[in-house]
Structures are given as C-alpha cells and as structure tokens.
Design an enzyme around this catalytic site. Structure first.
Site, PDB file in Angstrom:
ATOM      1  N   PRO A 195      -8.308  -3.938   2.066  1.00 26.38           N
ATOM      2  CA  PRO A 195      -7.404  -2.776   2.030  1.00 26.38           C
ATOM      3  C   PRO A 195      -8.022  -1.449   2.477  1.00 26.38           C
ATOM      4  O   PRO A 195      -7.322  -0.440   2.546  1.00 26.38           O
ATOM      5  CB  PRO A 195      -6.973  -2.704   0.564  1.00 26.38           C
ATOM      6  N   TYR A 240      -5.908   4.860  12.047  1.00 26.20           N
ATOM      7  CA  TYR A 240      -5.400   4.973  10.679  1.00 26.20           C
ATOM      8  C   TYR A 240      -3.914   5.335  10.668  1.00 26.20           C
ATOM      9  O   TYR A 240      -3.123   4.777   9.912  1.00 26.20           O
ATOM     10  CB  TYR A 240      -6.210   6.036   9.933  1.00 26.20           C
ATOM     11  N   LYS A 292      -4.098  -1.244   5.970  1.00 25.34           N
ATOM     12  CA  LYS A 292      -3.314  -1.905   7.015  1.00 25.34           C
ATOM     13  C   LYS A 292      -2.454  -3.079   6.535  1.00 25.34           C
ATOM     14  O   LYS A 292      -1.627  -3.579   7.292  1.00 25.34           O
ATOM     15  CB  LYS A 292      -4.256  -2.423   8.124  1.00 25.34           C
ATOM     16  N   HIS A 321       1.128  13.123   4.650  1.00 26.26           N
ATOM     17  CA  HIS A 321      -0.259  13.593   4.666  1.00 26.26           C
ATOM     18  C   HIS A 321      -0.733  13.785   6.095  1.00 26.26           C
ATOM     19  O   HIS A 321      -0.471  12.955   6.959  1.00 26.26           O
ATOM     20  CB  HIS A 321      -1.173  12.574   3.971  1.00 26.26           C
TER      21      HIS A 321
HETATM   22  C1  LIG Z   1      -3.408  -7.138  -5.638  1.00 23.41           C
HETATM   23  C2  LIG Z   1      -3.185  -6.619  -4.238  1.00 23.41           C
HETATM   24  C3  LIG Z   1      -3.400  -5.264  -3.949  1.00 23.41           C
HETATM   25  C4  LIG Z   1      -3.199  -4.771  -2.663  1.00 23.41           C
HETATM   26  N1  LIG Z   1      -3.444  -3.461  -2.387  1.00 23.41           N
HETATM   27  C5  LIG Z   1      -3.276  -3.012  -1.127  1.00 23.41           C
HETATM   28  C6  LIG Z   1      -3.551  -1.672  -0.799  1.00 23.41           C
HETATM   29  O1  LIG Z   1      -3.942  -0.878  -1.643  1.00 23.41           O
HETATM   30  N2  LIG Z   1      -3.381  -1.278   0.493  1.00 23.41           N
HETATM   31  C7  LIG Z   1      -2.937  -2.148   1.467  1.00 23.41           C
HETATM   32  O2  LIG Z   1      -2.754  -1.757   2.627  1.00 23.41           O
HETATM   33  N3  LIG Z   1      -2.643  -3.407   1.182  1.00 23.41           N
HETATM   34  C8  LIG Z   1      -2.816  -3.863  -0.086  1.00 23.41           C
HETATM   35  N4  LIG Z   1      -2.524  -5.135  -0.356  1.00 23.41           N
HETATM   36  C9  LIG Z   1      -1.976  -5.947   0.718  1.00 23.41           C
HETATM   37  C10 LIG Z   1      -0.454  -5.717   0.881  1.00 23.41           C
HETATM   38  O3  LIG Z   1       0.122  -5.522  -0.372  1.00 23.41           O
HETATM   39  C11 LIG Z   1       0.109  -6.931   1.608  1.00 23.41           C
HETATM   40  O4  LIG Z   1      -0.452  -6.930   2.904  1.00 23.41           O
HETATM   41  C12 LIG Z   1       1.631  -6.973   1.665  1.00 23.41           C
HETATM   42  O5  LIG Z   1       2.155  -7.237   0.392  1.00 23.41           O
HETATM   43  C13 LIG Z   1       2.105  -8.031   2.650  1.00 23.41           C
HETATM   44  O6  LIG Z   1       3.489  -8.199   2.542  1.00 23.41           O
HETATM   45  P1  LIG Z   1       4.159  -9.623   2.758  1.00 23.41           P
HETATM   46  O7  LIG Z   1       5.621  -9.385   2.681  1.00 23.41           O
HETATM   47  O8  LIG Z   1       3.591 -10.266   3.957  1.00 23.41           O
HETATM   48  O9  LIG Z   1       3.647 -10.528   1.541  1.00 23.41           O
HETATM   49  P2  LIG Z   1       3.866 -10.380  -0.027  1.00 23.41           P
HETATM   50  O10 LIG Z   1       4.055  -8.970  -0.411  1.00 23.41           O
HETATM   51  O11 LIG Z   1       2.755 -11.139  -0.665  1.00 23.41           O
HETATM   52  O12 LIG Z   1       5.239 -11.127  -0.287  1.00 23.41           O
HETATM   53  C14 LIG Z   1       5.334 -12.537  -0.271  1.00 23.41           C
HETATM   54  C15 LIG Z   1       6.447 -12.946  -1.212  1.00 23.41           C
HETATM   55  O13 LIG Z   1       6.663 -14.348  -1.100  1.00 23.41           O
HETATM   56  C16 LIG Z   1       6.881 -14.891  -2.394  1.00 23.41           C
HETATM   57  N5  LIG Z   1       6.557 -16.334  -2.333  1.00 23.41           N
HETATM   58  C17 LIG Z   1       5.324 -16.889  -2.270  1.00 23.41           C
HETATM   59  N6  LIG Z   1       5.442 -18.222  -2.194  1.00 23.41           N
HETATM   60  C18 LIG Z   1       6.766 -18.499  -2.204  1.00 23.41           C
HETATM   61  C19 LIG Z   1       7.511 -19.712  -2.178  1.00 23.41           C
HETATM   62  N7  LIG Z   1       6.902 -20.894  -2.096  1.00 23.41           N
HETATM   63  N8  LIG Z   1       8.858 -19.639  -2.207  1.00 23.41           N
HETATM   64  C20 LIG Z   1       9.489 -18.430  -2.289  1.00 23.41           C
HETATM   65  N9  LIG Z   1       8.828 -17.254  -2.328  1.00 23.41           N
HETATM   66  C21 LIG Z   1       7.485 -17.298  -2.289  1.00 23.41           C
HETATM   67  C22 LIG Z   1       5.952 -14.073  -3.281  1.00 23.41           C
HETATM   68  O14 LIG Z   1       6.344 -14.124  -4.633  1.00 23.41           O
HETATM   69  C23 LIG Z   1       6.102 -12.691  -2.666  1.00 23.41           C
HETATM   70  O15 LIG Z   1       7.131 -11.951  -3.275  1.00 23.41           O
HETATM   71  C24 LIG Z   1      -2.746  -5.648  -1.636  1.00 23.41           C
HETATM   72  C25 LIG Z   1      -2.521  -6.998  -1.930  1.00 23.41           C
HETATM   73  C26 LIG Z   1      -2.751  -7.496  -3.204  1.00 23.41           C
HETATM   74  C27 LIG Z   1      -2.535  -8.964  -3.485  1.00 23.41           C
END
Ligand SMILES: Cc1cc2nc3c(=O)[nH]c(=O)nc-3n(C[C@H](O)[C@H](O)[C@H](O)COP(=O)(O)OP(=O)(O)OC[C@H]3O[C@@H](n4cnc5c(N)ncnc54)[C@H](O)[C@@H]3O)c2cc1C
Length: 386
Positions: A289, A380, A293, A68
């Site tokens: 969101p 952005y 970011k 985009h």
């Molecule tokens: C419902 C929702 C909607 C979202 N929508 C958007 C959006 O539209 N746009 C946007 O930019 N961001 C969005 N976000 C934010 C974005 O998805 C996150 O910033 C992103 O997932 C971060 O990635 P991560 O790998 O840090 O964490 P996560 O994706 O949360 O991954 C963490 C992983 O650790 C695992 N875990 C947790 N505890 C343990 C444990 N004790 N032992 C082993 N494994 C464990 C979890 O199961 C998970 O798979 C959203 C978040 C949520 C919750």
C-alpha cells in the site's frame, strides 16, 4: 453477466454496466454491513475520481472528500513537501475512504433496484471456454446455479476466480516483504493537512486522514508481530518517535476505533482473462500500500473492462476484450514498480546498512531533485499521466 465480489471493482463495474443497460448480477460472500465497514484504502487518483464521477457515484466523494495538493516525505527529523499538483499538471488527489466509495455504490445499486446479493458465496465457476458459463452459489436459501455470458472475477486475492484458471496456463509472480503494517483508525482531528510518509531508523510511519475528525495512521512492524504486542501506549509512543521533527508538535491522539496488521505483498497473476472469465482488481494483483495504488489499480482495470464489454456486447467488436489482459498488465506492472520504489525507499532494513545508505540517497533525491519529485508526483497523482 455475473460479477463476483462487491468490493470497489465489482460494484463500479456493475454500476457502469447498469448505466449502459447491460444486465448484471453482483454476488457478494459477506454481508452489507461487513463490506461497508471494511476500512482499507483512502487515496483516490485524479483520473480514478473522474471515473467515479462518470459512473454517477461521485457526488458525496466531491462533497466530503478532501482534495490534497501535496504530500510530505519525512526523514532525518525533517519535513520535505512534494507539491503534487504543481508537478502534475495542477491535478490533486482525493482523500476519501474505500468504505465510503463502497457505501455510495451500494446505495446507488439498491436505489436503482439492480441485482446485488449479499451472503452469497460463489463456490465454483464452470464452462468458461463455452458460450454459456455458470457459477455455483451458496446463497442464504441454499445452493443456486446461475448461467451468464461473461463472469467478472472481482473477488479479491482469496476468491475463487483466479483459481478457476487452469494451473498450466496461470503464472503467479509474488514477493513478500520482511515487514507488515499496523494500521489504526482514530477519532482524532488530523494534526496535518497532508499525508506524511516517514522513514525513521525504527521503521516506517504514515500519517493520513479520512475526514476532519478521523485520522488513519500506520507503523511498519515486524511480520511476526501481533496486535496484542502493541498496546495503545506503545502505538502512540512509536508514532510520536518516528514522526517527530524539530519543528512540529506531537500528533493528535484519540480513541482507537479500528486496528489491524496487514502483510506487505506484491502479486501479479497472468493472464487476466481465461475464456469468458475476466479478472479485475485484487483478484489479479496486489501491491504493497505504500504507493496508494491498490484501489486505484482495481478501478483502472474496471475502466478498461467496461469499455471492452460495451464494444463486445453492443457492437460485436471483441478486439478490446481480446487485448484486455495485455492492456491491464502494462499498467499493473507500472503500479508494481512504483509501489516497490516507494516501499523500498521508506522501510529501513534492520540488518543491511548498505541498503539503508541506498534508501537515504533515494529519499534525498526524491526530496531535492525536481526531476525525481516530478516522477514521484505524477505516478502518485495519476499513473496514466506518465
Ligand atoms: C487490510 C487491508 C488494508 C488495505 N489498505 C490499503 C491502503 O491503505 N491503501 C491502498 O491503496 N490499498 C489498501 N488495500 C488494498 C485495497 O483495499 C484493495 O486493492 C481493494 O480493496 C481492491 O478492490 P477489489 O474490489 O479488487 O477487491 P476487494 O475489495 O477485496 O473486494 C472483493 C470482494 O469479493 C468478495 N468475495 C471474495 N470471495 C468471494 C466469493 N467466493 N464469492 C462472492 N464474493 C466473494 C469479498 O468479500 C470482497 O467483498 C488494503 C487491503 C487490505 C486487505
């Protein structure tokens, strides 16, 4: 090295380390099916798409992701296009679902035979100030203890990692917003080629897409709202009301295949390092969101962490690892600032008309001033470019 969490952060870190020949184990609490179906973010910054390429995980993203070159700000029933690429050195964003990034990384890891354990919850982390920390895991076959040299806490905001930092050393900065987002995924062709960020007096709306046949739409709702208060008809009526302009037809509707309500929060946890524990992604910070970011910030941490670990483990140079928390936090606070700006500009207040006047002034400036739209576009598309 143990990596807790197979979200985008943990999986990308594992993939980058694997390519450098640095042994690592990824432990994930949930099942493979669950993490591959978890619909969340969908906008990938320019520099983060390049990082995914560098990790060897970008092939499908480049083939199926949508490039985009602009987004739309919509208010007062009028569209205002922000030409992102034109204002940000020709760079596009890539629209590609987070769950697809996760699938690609899991496939690569499984294909390479690298260690990735599902249904394995880390319940405790110990010895973080020693040379040999360990994690206690509740695995399918029973409890296991794994020793390692470093622990990467990539387990999101509800994981165990950030809780392993002693309370007296941890600073947690938090802001909760007086609205939530109701998000739907629908089997409907996008009615627009670019994302639409819309402010309407009823509330915020976002039109986004995941593919030529899947649309992802959001409504700003009250924090106490529950899904049973939002029938399909009410969702579509409200989306049509908020997104209406004098020029555009109604939006395309289709079966709703996924829905959820997400609270809007900002959180920053400091420091992002404690002894042999390094936090990355949502384990250390949450952004609302509105600025798209969340995943980008998580993967930007991984870029810094990967470089620092390679320096330490391959050349014995620990300087980047020492600076890891400070280096990441600078970017984290910039992302918090941008996400707050977008959030406050686009969500009308139901009580405060002064606030609404300020929002409209900001929106008009973002839409009509080249300087203001350039700052928005550069933030952005590629937060690193400012
Ligand atoms: C419902 C929702 C909607 C979202 N929508 C958007 C959006 O539209 N746009 C946007 O930019 N961001 C969005 N976000 C934010 C974005 O998805 C996150 O910033 C992103 O997932 C971060 O990635 P991560 O790998 O840090 O964490 P996560 O994706 O949360 O991954 C963490 C992983 O650790 C695992 N875990 C947790 N505890 C343990 C444990 N004790 N032992 C082993 N494994 C464990 C979890 O199961 C998970 O798979 C959203 C978040 C949520 C919750």
């Amino acid at each position: 090295m143990v990596i807790i969490g197979a979200g985008p952060a943990g999986l990308l870190l594992g993939q980058l380390l694997e390519r450098e020949g640095i042994e690592n184990i990824v432990l994930e609490h949930r099942s493979r099916e669950y993490i591959e179906k978890r619909v969340r973010a969908g906008v990938i910054e320019y520099g983060i798409a390049e990082l995914i390429d560098e990790a060897g995980a970008g092939e499908r993203m480049r083939r199926e992701g949508l490039q985009h070159h602009g987004v739309e700000l919509r208010f007062d029933r009028t569209s205002h296009r922000i030409p992102l690429s034109e204002l940000a050195d020709g760079k596009p964003i890539t629209v590609y679902g987070q769950q697809e990034v996760v699938k690609d990384l899991v496939d690569l890891r499984q294909g390479a035979g690298a260690s990735l354990f599902f249904d394995s919850e880390v319940v405790a982390i110990e010895g973080l100030t020693t040379d040999s920390p360990s994690v206690q895991v509740e695995a399918v076959d029973g409890p296991v203890r794994i020793s390692c040299d470093y622990v990467a806490g990539c387990d999101g905001s509800f994981g165990v990692s950030n809780k392993a930092i002693p309370k007296e050393l941890l600073r947690r900065h938090e802001r909760t917003y007086p609205f939530s987002w109701l998000g739907i995924l629908t089997e409907a062709a996008p009615a627009t080629e670019e994302l639409i960020y819309c402010r309407h007096e009823n509330g915020f709306a976002l039109y986004s897409m995941r593919s030529p046949t899947l649309s992802r739409l959001y409504l700003g709702v009250r924090p106490e709202d529950t899904l049973d208060q939002w029938s399909d008809d009410r969702i579509w009526d409200e989306l049509n009301t908020r997104l209406a302009t004098d020029q555009t037809p109604e939006i395309n509707q289709g079966p709703i295949i996924e829905r959820g309500i997400t609270a809007m929060r900002s959180i920053v946890v400091e420091p992002m390092r404690y002894g042999r524990l390094l936090l990355a992604g949502d384990a250390a910070h949450i952004v609302p969101p509105t600025g798209a970011k969340g995943m980008n910030l998580a993967l930007a941490d991984v870029r810094v962490l990967f470089g620092a670990l390679v320096d330490q483990l391959k050349s014995g140079d620990g300087r980047a690892l020492e600076a890891y928390s400070a280096t990441c936090l600078e970017r984290v606070w910039r992302a918090e600032e941008f996400s707050t700006y977008m959030t406050q500009m686009l969500h009308p207040s139901y009580q405060d008309e002064f606030e609404n006047g300020i929002q409209m002034a900001r929106l008009r400036q973002a839409a009509n001033s080249k300087e203001a739209s350039t700052v928005l576009a550069r933030n952005y598309v590629d937060l690193n470019s400012l």
